[in-house]
Scaffold this motif. Structure first.
Motif, PDB file in Angstrom:
ATOM      1  N   PRO A   1       1.218   5.058  -8.048  1.00 34.62           N
ATOM      2  CA  PRO A   1      -0.141   4.549  -8.312  1.00 34.62           C
ATOM      3  C   PRO A   1      -0.343   4.039  -9.735  1.00 34.62           C
ATOM      4  O   PRO A   1      -1.271   3.264  -9.984  1.00 34.62           O
ATOM      5  CB  PRO A   1      -1.033   5.758  -8.024  1.00 34.62           C
ATOM      6  CG  PRO A   1      -0.150   6.938  -8.136  1.00 34.62           C
ATOM      7  CD  PRO A   1       1.235   6.481  -7.766  1.00 34.62           C
TER       8      PRO A   1
ATOM      9  N   ARG B   1       0.985   4.077  -3.030  1.00 35.03           N
ATOM     10  CA  ARG B   1       0.772   5.519  -2.866  1.00 35.03           C
ATOM     11  C   ARG B   1       1.855   6.320  -3.576  1.00 35.03           C
ATOM     12  O   ARG B   1       1.608   7.406  -4.092  1.00 35.03           O
ATOM     13  CB  ARG B   1       0.740   5.887  -1.382  1.00 35.03           C
ATOM     14  CG  ARG B   1      -0.563   5.527  -0.694  1.00 35.03           C
ATOM     15  CD  ARG B   1      -0.671   6.134   0.697  1.00 35.03           C
ATOM     16  NE  ARG B   1       0.337   5.652   1.626  1.00 35.03           N
ATOM     17  CZ  ARG B   1       0.252   4.530   2.335  1.00 35.03           C
ATOM     18  NH1 ARG B   1      -0.824   3.758   2.212  1.00 35.03           N
ATOM     19  NH2 ARG B   1       1.202   4.179   3.169  1.00 35.03           N
TER      20      ARG B   1
ATOM     21  N   GLU C   1       0.841  -1.202   0.000  1.00 30.20           N
ATOM     22  CA  GLU C   1       0.000   0.000   0.000  1.00 30.20           C
ATOM     23  C   GLU C   1       0.878   1.255   0.000  1.00 30.20           C
ATOM     24  O   GLU C   1       0.594   2.222  -0.708  1.00 30.20           O
ATOM     25  CB  GLU C   1      -0.924   0.023   1.217  1.00 30.20           C
ATOM     26  CG  GLU C   1      -2.105  -0.900   1.097  1.00 30.20           C
ATOM     27  CD  GLU C   1      -3.019  -0.832   2.309  1.00 30.20           C
ATOM     28  OE1 GLU C   1      -4.251  -0.907   2.083  1.00 30.20           O
ATOM     29  OE2 GLU C   1      -2.528  -0.722   3.451  1.00 30.20           O
ATOM     30  N   GLN C   2       1.934   1.219   0.778  1.00 32.15           N
ATOM     31  CA  GLN C   2       2.870   2.344   0.809  1.00 32.15           C
ATOM     32  C   GLN C   2       3.487   2.571  -0.575  1.00 32.15           C
ATOM     33  O   GLN C   2       3.541   3.697  -1.065  1.00 32.15           O
ATOM     34  CB  GLN C   2       3.967   2.062   1.843  1.00 32.15           C
ATOM     35  CG  GLN C   2       4.966   3.159   2.018  1.00 32.15           C
ATOM     36  CD  GLN C   2       6.052   2.785   3.026  1.00 32.15           C
ATOM     37  OE1 GLN C   2       6.017   1.743   3.666  1.00 32.15           O
ATOM     38  NE2 GLN C   2       7.035   3.649   3.155  1.00 32.15           N
TER      39      GLN C   2
END
Length: 182
Positions: free
Chosen positions: A157, A154, A150-151
């Motif tokens: 993307p 971000r 997820e990091q």
């Protein structure tokens, strides 16, 4: 590219294309020789040889599993590279050595974390985070894998393969009762 480079040796683009092909093919002797010839033509810019040495190191790590060849090429890369984050890149490659050749996930994790710390290069940061996620995946720590991916998502993307890895991690984590999907 090789034919174009022979027929039009004055074209640096043809020479660079041939260099990329030689690296992809793993023909290291020819790549080193061509890299040196290109550098002679364009001046003191060592980025061509840095590219060859770093590519050779990756090949030694991933394909050959040859720690000595990898370290030798990383040393040469360090000498010729004028990039501001060369030390961070070398740390990343050392993490790959620890992970891939030595099988030492703890040492690999530390190398990747050290390579990540303070880096300003977006691609390098994502590469390090993905490597850390791979380590956690090998440990079966799916919650950590999800957090790391997820990091990275971000930061990058637009990376569709990263999005697919994240979806797979959510699925694995969910199947193991560790995390719920987005």
């Amino acid at each position: 590219y090789a034919e174009a480079a022979r027929n039009h040796p004055e074209s640096i683009q043809n020479q660079l294309g041939a260099l990329r092909c030689l690296v992809l093919k793993g023909d290291w002797d020819k790549a080193l020789n061509l890299g040196r010839r290109i550098e002679t033509r364009v001046g003191a810019d060592s980025s061509f040889m840095a590219f060859v040495y770093s590519s050779r190191a990756i090949h030694a790590i991933v394909v050959e599993k040859n720690k000595d060849a990898a370290k030798d090429n990383l040393s040469l890369y360090d000498k010729v590279s004028n990039e501001t984050e060369t030390e961070k890149e070398i740390g990343f490659y050392e993490g790959l050595i620890a992970e891939t050749i030595d099988g030492d996930l703890d040492a690999a994790e530390q190398k990747f974390r050290d390579a990540l710390a303070g880096s300003q290069d977006r691609d390098h940061v994502v590469r390090c985070i993905k490597a850390l996620a791979r380590i956690e995946k090998n440990r079966g720590e799916w919650t950590k894998v999800v957090d790391l991916l997820e990091q990275a998502a971000r930061i990058s993307p637009e990376d569709s393969s990263l999005q697919m890895d994240l979806a797979d991690a959510f699925r694995e984590a969910g199947e193991n009762g560790k995390v719920e999907g987005p």
